[in-house]
Enzyme design. Structure first.
Site, PDB file in Angstrom:
ATOM      1  N   LYS A  81      -2.838  29.101 -46.334  1.00  0.00           N
ATOM      2  CA  LYS A  81      -1.601  28.609 -45.997  1.00  0.00           C
ATOM      3  C   LYS A  81      -0.669  28.605 -45.777  1.00  0.00           C
ATOM      4  CE  LYS A  81      -3.943  25.277 -42.788  1.00  0.00           C
ATOM      5  NZ  LYS A  81      -3.563  25.062 -41.659  1.00  0.00           N
ATOM      6  N   SER A 106      -0.154  16.823 -44.016  1.00  0.00           N
ATOM      7  CA  SER A 106      -0.153  15.754 -45.192  1.00  0.00           C
ATOM      8  C   SER A 106      -0.968  16.537 -46.286  1.00  0.00           C
ATOM      9  CB  SER A 106      -0.728  14.507 -45.180  1.00  0.00           C
ATOM     10  OG  SER A 106      -2.246  14.716 -45.405  1.00  0.00           O
TER      11      SER A 106
END
Lengths: 404, 404
Positions: A81, A106
């Site tokens: 990511k 989260s």
């Protein structure tokens, strides 16, 4: 509108531009190979493993497969990511960014955005459900982000995000449903392609020799996990036109295989809701609108396959115990597909023939905890016992008919 | 006598000869670095961590440490033991070897010897206690070894070994108490030294610059786990005369710190019995006679330090969750010493001063299972919670006063 721009076309050359922009900030993660796992992938499953499936009673597929693992668990923040987050921010000016960035997540995107924002010297606001685990909250805060709590439903989270934008003027950076995120994630595809070519060029014994001619000098296929679809659509964009086939992998548990189902519908349509508690917790999201355009294009993504929770566990055990590489459950759904999804294995046998395929398998991240592993593996499952018993712990020789 | 020869002197040049012999058969395992762990090692422990120790109430040490991990978990068979086994066999002629090799071990040496024997095309007989875990038995068999069961006491095992030698004429290859094994294990020391010099030469930013002069172009110290002492004495032999200080690390649980205790006795004397069930199960053995000669030589081994089970668990968590490297508990006692043993940390602060030390830490192996990890970490301990809470999961920034 406080959202990042949407101007780059989804092409291989856009991914190359993205790569130039983020190179100073990300790791070129290493490629691992494993003789043991390549042999296992090239060994037919046991007839028992096919019981209860549509292949019951048929001869198990015997594909020839050489595996090349792209270890994004060694990426900054421990997952791929970071690529998308750094790229999204690289596309914004200091002026656009001065009031900071905001997202709701989260997971790995939260940490990735926090790190990218810190690198640019701007604030990051991360909206997380109150019920998030303390370790994830602490991890996100450790990168200097402001964590803001919300309820767990998407409506509640979005309301808090809107409020943060209203209050701060921060720019929204979504986790996957945006071209700049997709292009950023795609950069791993460029690296994977080049690294494997380099490896096979340097070490021809890893390639296949057919008669006196060397045939395979690079990848034949790549398989990546698919949650929101940012990585899968990015890699497919990066490899478009190269001849390298791109596949996706999902957990089947409680309908987390939304992309597979959406593609199987007639006509294909995006599934917009997923409520699954699969152990592959990074893949509990439905595919986003923009990734779907790429994933549903047969020229870009050849197919998406699903695997069971047991298959994910078995694949995770192999990566941990054999390769000694620490990964999260979401990271191994591609490998689980290669090892245990009979439909995929038949496709490889059929298309690759005697020569076999060099398959790039993305290990997408390693952000889990020893407690989470304890929870997953506390009670040995029958299939785990079986795999352990047949294979031993370190054996390079693989018995025939290893069960999935 | 059916035992391998004992002719090579324990010198650095003998280790270099051993290295040439085994290079075709072993991996040059990689060096990992971790900004997070180097920062953590350079951060004083919390005053609470020193409670109940002789340092209670004193200012915690603040050593400056840069860590370089030698990843022997990626070695063949998943542990450093492959080095010694290949070397022991390389020193025997085909004629001496034709009747095969025998040892008693339920651990990494069994697999190492089985692999080395298979490579030489000779039989391996491995005597294992009946109570060995099925996965270890299967792993040893997977390398083609004949597994022969015995009782659990050393007398029972040795009787079975004698019987095998009588029956087959096989040569005994002990796990650590032999010069050829020691020289083989020492080869990792040569690699570690050269690899770190290479790394610091290529990437000067990893070294320390003092004013305009670059001071550190290599290692200042190395720390290895110590069970039977083959690895520690081998590395100390390899690095003898280089100026690189060599340290050992042991678990303190139930007296597994036999080397430390033996060195502390007046006069120093080898402890010959250990009955410990430390989680570092590779280190439950007393130091062997020949390793002891090296380890008790202050010019070769500067000191041996001990750590608690909790410290081992905390260090293992860090290696798994932060470095994403899969290791067994025995592998991390060196790191646990660097992070949590206040005596060692004071020594580094005192001797290294402002400049700090480049410390090579051997991660000796990765042969454990997810079930074993589940057992170790099933119930979160207070210190683990504390470490997790303070550090977050992926944070590169490390809070001060992280507890051990």
């Amino acid at each position: 509108m406080a959202d990042i721009s949407q101007t780059r076309p989804l092409t291989r050359s856009s991914v190359k531009e993205a790569h130039e922009l983020i190179k100073p900030h990300i790791h070129e993660t290493p490629i691992d190979t494993s003789t043991t796992l390549s042999k296992l992938a090239s060994t037919p499953q046991s007839p028992e493993a096919l019981k209860g499936t549509i292949y019951d009673g048929q001869t198990p597929a015997k594909p020839k497969i050489r595996l090349f693992f792209k270890c994004e668990n060694y990426q900054k923040i421990g997952a791929f990511k970071a690529r998308g987050a750094f790229h999204a921010l690289a596309r914004l000016s200091d002026e656009e960014l001065e009031k900071g960035v905001v997202t709701h997540s989260s997971g790995n995107h939260a940490q990735a955005l926090a790190l990218a924002a810190r690198t640019r010297g701007v604030p990051a606001y991360i909206v997380m459900p109150t019920i998030s685990t303390p370790s994830k909250i602490a991890a996100t805060k450790s990168y200097g982000a402001s964590v803001i709590f919300s309820g767990s439903t998407s409506q509640e989270r979005e309301a808090v995000v809107a409020e943060v934008i209203e209050r701060t003027g921060a720019v929204l950076v979504p986790p996957y449903d945006h071209p700049d995120i997709i292009l950023g994630q795609g950069t791993m595809g460029l690296e994977l392609q080049a690294q494997v070519e380099d490896l096979l060029g340097k070490k021809p014994e890893l390639g296949v020799r057919h008669g006196r001619e060397r045939r395979h000098e690079g990848l034949d296929a790549v398989i990546t996990p698919c949650g929101g679809g940012g990585m899968l659509s990015g890699v497919a964009t990066a490899l478009s036109g190269t001849g390298i086939r791109v596949f996706g992998a999902e957990p089947s548990f409680e309908g987390a295989d939304d992309a597979r189902k959406g593609l199987a519908a007639n006509p294909p349509r995006r599934v917009t809701t997923v409520k699954s508690l699969t152990i592959a917790d990074g893949l509990r999201t439905p595919v986003g609108k923009i990734p779907w355009k790429v994933i549903s294009n047969k020229d870009k993504v050849r197919g998406v396959f699903a695997v069971s929770e047991e298959m994910i566990k078995d694949a995770m055990r192999l990566v941990l115990e054999r390769m000694k590489v620490f990964v999260e459950p979401s990271a191994v759904v591609g490998l689980a597909t290669v090892l245990y999804n009979e439909e995929f294995r038949r496709l490889v046998e059929r298309e690759a023939g005697e020569e076999g395929w060099n398959i790039g398998v993305v290990l997408s991240g390693g952000n889990t905890t020893v407690e989470a592993i304890a929870k997953i593996f506390a009670a040995p499952t029958e299939s785990a016992e079986r795999a352990g018993g047949v294979l031993g712990m370190q054996g390079e020789r693989v018995a025939e008919n290893v069960a999935g």
